[in-house]
Write an enzyme that holds these catalytic residues in place. Structure first.
Site, PDB file in Angstrom:
ATOM      1  CB  ALA A  63      -0.891  -0.004   1.231  1.00  0.00           C
ATOM      2  CE  LYS A  67      -0.028   7.585   0.428  1.00  0.00           C
ATOM      3  NZ  LYS A  67      -0.307   7.195   1.822  1.00  0.00           N
ATOM      4  CG  ASN A 112       5.761   7.816   4.174  1.00  0.00           C
ATOM      5  OD1 ASN A 112       4.685   8.325   4.494  1.00  0.00           O
ATOM      6  ND2 ASN A 112       6.035   6.525   4.367  1.00  0.00           N
ATOM      7  CG  LEU A 114       3.246  10.544   1.925  1.00  0.00           C
ATOM      8  CD1 LEU A 114       3.001   9.281   1.112  1.00  0.00           C
ATOM      9  CD2 LEU A 114       3.237  11.769   1.015  1.00  0.00           C
ATOM     10  N   GLY A 115       0.875  11.107   5.830  1.00  0.00           N
ATOM     11  CA  GLY A 115      -0.315  11.332   6.650  1.00  0.00           C
ATOM     12  C   GLY A 115      -1.605  11.047   5.916  1.00  0.00           C
ATOM     13  CG  PHE A 116      -3.766   7.756   6.237  1.00  0.00           C
ATOM     14  CD1 PHE A 116      -2.891   6.800   5.756  1.00  0.00           C
ATOM     15  CD2 PHE A 116      -4.488   7.459   7.390  1.00  0.00           C
ATOM     16  CE1 PHE A 116      -2.724   5.578   6.396  1.00  0.00           C
ATOM     17  CE2 PHE A 116      -4.330   6.240   8.042  1.00  0.00           C
ATOM     18  CZ  PHE A 116      -3.444   5.302   7.547  1.00  0.00           C
ATOM     19  CB  SER A 175      -0.196   4.989   9.074  1.00  0.00           C
ATOM     20  OG  SER A 175       0.435   6.241   8.846  1.00  0.00           O
ATOM     21  CG  ASN A 177       3.598   9.255   8.758  1.00  0.00           C
ATOM     22  OD1 ASN A 177       4.499   9.638   9.490  1.00  0.00           O
ATOM     23  ND2 ASN A 177       3.802   8.438   7.737  1.00  0.00           N
ATOM     24  CB  THR A 178      -2.906   8.986  11.248  1.00  0.00           C
ATOM     25  OG1 THR A 178      -2.880   9.204   9.839  1.00  0.00           O
ATOM     26  CG2 THR A 178      -4.249   9.442  11.801  1.00  0.00           C
ATOM     27  CE  LYS A 213       1.466  -2.077   5.731  1.00  0.00           C
ATOM     28  NZ  LYS A 213       1.530  -1.455   4.405  1.00  0.00           N
ATOM     29  CB  SER A 241       5.858  -4.458   9.814  1.00  0.00           C
ATOM     30  OG  SER A 241       7.043  -3.839   9.309  1.00  0.00           O
ATOM     31  CG  ASN A 242       2.644   0.851   7.921  1.00  0.00           C
ATOM     32  OD1 ASN A 242       3.345   1.589   7.231  1.00  0.00           O
ATOM     33  ND2 ASN A 242       1.322   0.908   7.914  1.00  0.00           N
ATOM     34  CB  THR A 243       7.150   2.940   7.647  1.00  0.00           C
ATOM     35  OG1 THR A 243       6.083   3.654   8.281  1.00  0.00           O
ATOM     36  CG2 THR A 243       6.905   2.911   6.147  1.00  0.00           C
ATOM     37  N   GLY A 264      12.268   0.473   3.340  1.00  0.00           N
ATOM     38  CA  GLY A 264      13.406   0.065   2.521  1.00  0.00           C
ATOM     39  C   GLY A 264      14.389  -0.783   3.307  1.00  0.00           C
ATOM     40  N   GLY A 293      11.494  -3.804   3.355  1.00  0.00           N
ATOM     41  CA  GLY A 293      12.886  -3.877   2.903  1.00  0.00           C
ATOM     42  C   GLY A 293      13.203  -4.938   1.878  1.00  0.00           C
TER      43      GLY A 293
HETATM   44  C1  LIG Z   1       5.759   6.787   0.402  1.00  0.00           C
HETATM   45  C2  LIG Z   1       5.118   5.679   1.162  1.00  0.00           C
HETATM   46  C3  LIG Z   1       3.750   5.730   1.420  1.00  0.00           C
HETATM   47  C4  LIG Z   1       3.130   4.697   2.129  1.00  0.00           C
HETATM   48  N1  LIG Z   1       1.781   4.741   2.355  1.00  0.00           N
HETATM   49  C5  LIG Z   1       1.166   3.708   2.983  1.00  0.00           C
HETATM   50  C6  LIG Z   1      -0.239   3.705   3.171  1.00  0.00           C
HETATM   51  O1  LIG Z   1      -0.959   4.606   2.760  1.00  0.00           O
HETATM   52  N2  LIG Z   1      -0.791   2.643   3.831  1.00  0.00           N
HETATM   53  C7  LIG Z   1      -0.051   1.592   4.288  1.00  0.00           C
HETATM   54  O2  LIG Z   1      -0.604   0.648   4.855  1.00  0.00           O
HETATM   55  N3  LIG Z   1       1.291   1.572   4.109  1.00  0.00           N
HETATM   56  C8  LIG Z   1       1.902   2.595   3.470  1.00  0.00           C
HETATM   57  N4  LIG Z   1       3.264   2.560   3.283  1.00  0.00           N
HETATM   58  C9  LIG Z   1       4.041   1.425   3.849  1.00  0.00           C
HETATM   59  C10 LIG Z   1       4.312   0.332   2.818  1.00  0.00           C
HETATM   60  O3  LIG Z   1       3.121  -0.235   2.365  1.00  0.00           O
HETATM   61  C11 LIG Z   1       5.190  -0.768   3.428  1.00  0.00           C
HETATM   62  O4  LIG Z   1       4.498  -1.379   4.492  1.00  0.00           O
HETATM   63  C12 LIG Z   1       6.528  -0.236   3.952  1.00  0.00           C
HETATM   64  O5  LIG Z   1       7.015   0.795   3.126  1.00  0.00           O
HETATM   65  C13 LIG Z   1       7.600  -1.330   4.036  1.00  0.00           C
HETATM   66  O6  LIG Z   1       7.850  -1.900   2.775  1.00  0.00           O
HETATM   67  P1  LIG Z   1       9.080  -1.448   1.824  1.00  0.00           P
HETATM   68  O7  LIG Z   1      10.299  -1.422   2.683  1.00  0.00           O
HETATM   69  O8  LIG Z   1       9.138  -2.473   0.734  1.00  0.00           O
HETATM   70  O9  LIG Z   1       8.705  -0.106   1.300  1.00  0.00           O
HETATM   71  C14 LIG Z   1       3.898   3.594   2.586  1.00  0.00           C
HETATM   72  C15 LIG Z   1       5.272   3.553   2.313  1.00  0.00           C
HETATM   73  C16 LIG Z   1       5.884   4.577   1.620  1.00  0.00           C
HETATM   74  C17 LIG Z   1       7.367   4.496   1.343  1.00  0.00           C
END
Ligand SMILES: Cc1cc2nc3c(=O)[nH]c(=O)nc-3n(C[C@H](O)[C@H](O)[C@H](O)COP(=O)(O)O)c2cc1C
Length: 353
Positions: A63, A67, A112, A114-116, A175, A177-178, A213, A241-243, A264, A293
């Site tokens: 995700a 978006k 990031n 971004l904050g949805f 997330s 960012n919220t 998630k 996971s998420n970030t 990453g 990553g």
């Molecule tokens: C720019 C950016 C925007 C993201 N936006 C969302 C989001 O809206 N919803 C969500 O569940 N995860 C979001 N993610 C998290 C990714 O879906 C993913 O869980 C996270 O980046 C780890 O994977 P990666 O290392 O392959 O990027 C975002 C990541 C990035 C880099």
């Protein structure tokens, strides 16, 4: 040699501010550039059957890239086995002030905040309704509005509005960012949320699978709570996971101190550890999607061995371009064969044996 239009565009994109580069990429994808691409059919050993869905391969788009559900079919055409659009909130919202995406090229990472930022349920709905032929697996990732007074209701509304057009639903409570969102991962709030979301999805004819998630920054007790709540609940699987808001000692350079979620390469170890722990806590019984990553076939394979039935990526795509998807699939296949696994499912959780 085949012409890869993305390879031509990639060096140029690097000179653009990250969010502008992303908009340019979406514009390119919408202009039909993927019409040139004919991904080879996937090797049957890569196929995964899960949640009643037939994934042609286990490598999904995470995700955040799409978006607003603008380009799911174009991303499927690049060879992804599935695409997750969102996060989508009920009402449109603009997100945090720019700049809010930062590249850390030395570490192949991104921060990031971004904050949805997204166009809301209705905009996504009208796009999903118009998909010309609904081939391919497209999951819908749901978020809550920043100023919502009832966040649980936002997710329920997401299921009601978008669920009929989703191969699966992701409830994103992770997330960073919220403000306050991740509190929904706590035991009581999570139980109530799962119950409410489950009631909503059962009213839909397609009864889509629901995934949760989670963040990589949970402490052991929190992970144990989540594992307990989801085991035997209506949740069909977890995305791990998420970030991360941590791992700052792994990055350097001018943007290393920016607030936001880190993704990453520097996220790989942490998210894989959490994945492995969740697999152990849920006794390998709950399907897991490993994300964080992944930048190679070896990374994808490591997630699978740690307990993932499917994987997702986003950040590596920014640095490597879309040819990465094909390379990861080819390398993953080699790893499976080298270790004598007949298919992906056979390798899931192999490190725990
Ligand atoms: C720019 C950016 C925007 C993201 N936006 C969302 C989001 O809206 N919803 C969500 O569940 N995860 C979001 N993610 C998290 C990714 O879906 C993913 O869980 C996270 O980046 C780890 O994977 P990666 O290392 O392959 O990027 C975002 C990541 C990035 C880099």
């Amino acid at each position: 040699m085949t012409l890869d239009p993305f390879r031509l565009g990639l060096p140029f994109l690097r000179f653009l501010e990250p969010e502008m580069a992303h908009s340019a990429t979406l514009l390119g994808l919408k202009s039909g550039v993927t019409g040139f691409l004919r991904p080879k059919p996937d090797d049957p050993a890569l196929a995964v059957n899960l949640f009643g869905l037939a994934f042609p391969n286990p490598v999904g788009l995470s995700a955040g890239f799409d978006k607003n559900a603008e380009v799911p079919d174009q991303m499927l055409a690049l060879g992804f086995g599935f695409v997750e659009v969102g996060s989508i909130t009920p009402r449109p919202q603009s997100g945090n002030p720019r700049p809010r995406i930062f590249r850390l090229p030395n570490e192949r990472a991104v921060i990031n905040r971004l904050g949805f930022n997204n166009e809301g349920h209705d905009a996504a709905l009208s796009r999903l309704e118009k998909r010309p032929h609904r081939h391919g697996i497209v999951g819908v990732n749901l978020g809550a509005n920043k100023d919502s007074e009832d966040r649980q209701a936002d997710y329920v509304q997401g299921v009601e509005v978008l669920g009929a057009h989703a191969s699966y639903i992701t409830v994103n409570v992770s997330s960073p960012n919220t403000p306050g969102l991740r509190a929904l991962q706590g035991r009581d709030e999570l139980e109530a949320l799962i119950e409410a979301v489950d009631r909503a999805r059962r009213t839909l004819a397609n009864d889509p699978p629901v995934l949760l998630k989670i963040a990589p920054d949970l402490i052991d007790e929190e992970l144990e709570d989540i594992a307990q709540v989801v085991s035997g609940s209506a949740i069909d699987g977890l995305i791990v996971s998420n970030t991360t808001i941590g791992e700052r000692d792994r990055i350097s350079g001018p943007h290393a101190a920016e607030t936001g979620g880190l993704s990453g390469r520097p996220l790989f170890d942490l998210s894989t550890r959490v994945l492995s722990e969740v697999y152990r806590l849920t006794k390998g019984k709950l399907p897991l999607i490993g994300v964080g990553g992944i930048g190679s076939g070896a990374d994808a394979y490591a997630k699978i061995r740690a307990g993932a039935s499917l994987v997702q990526l986003y950040t590596a795509l920014i640095y490597e371009g879309p040819g990465l998807v094909t390379r990861i699939k080819a390398d993953l296949l080699k790893h499976l064969q080298a270790d004598g696994f007949a298919n992906v499912a056979d390798a899931v959780g192999a490190d725990h044996a």
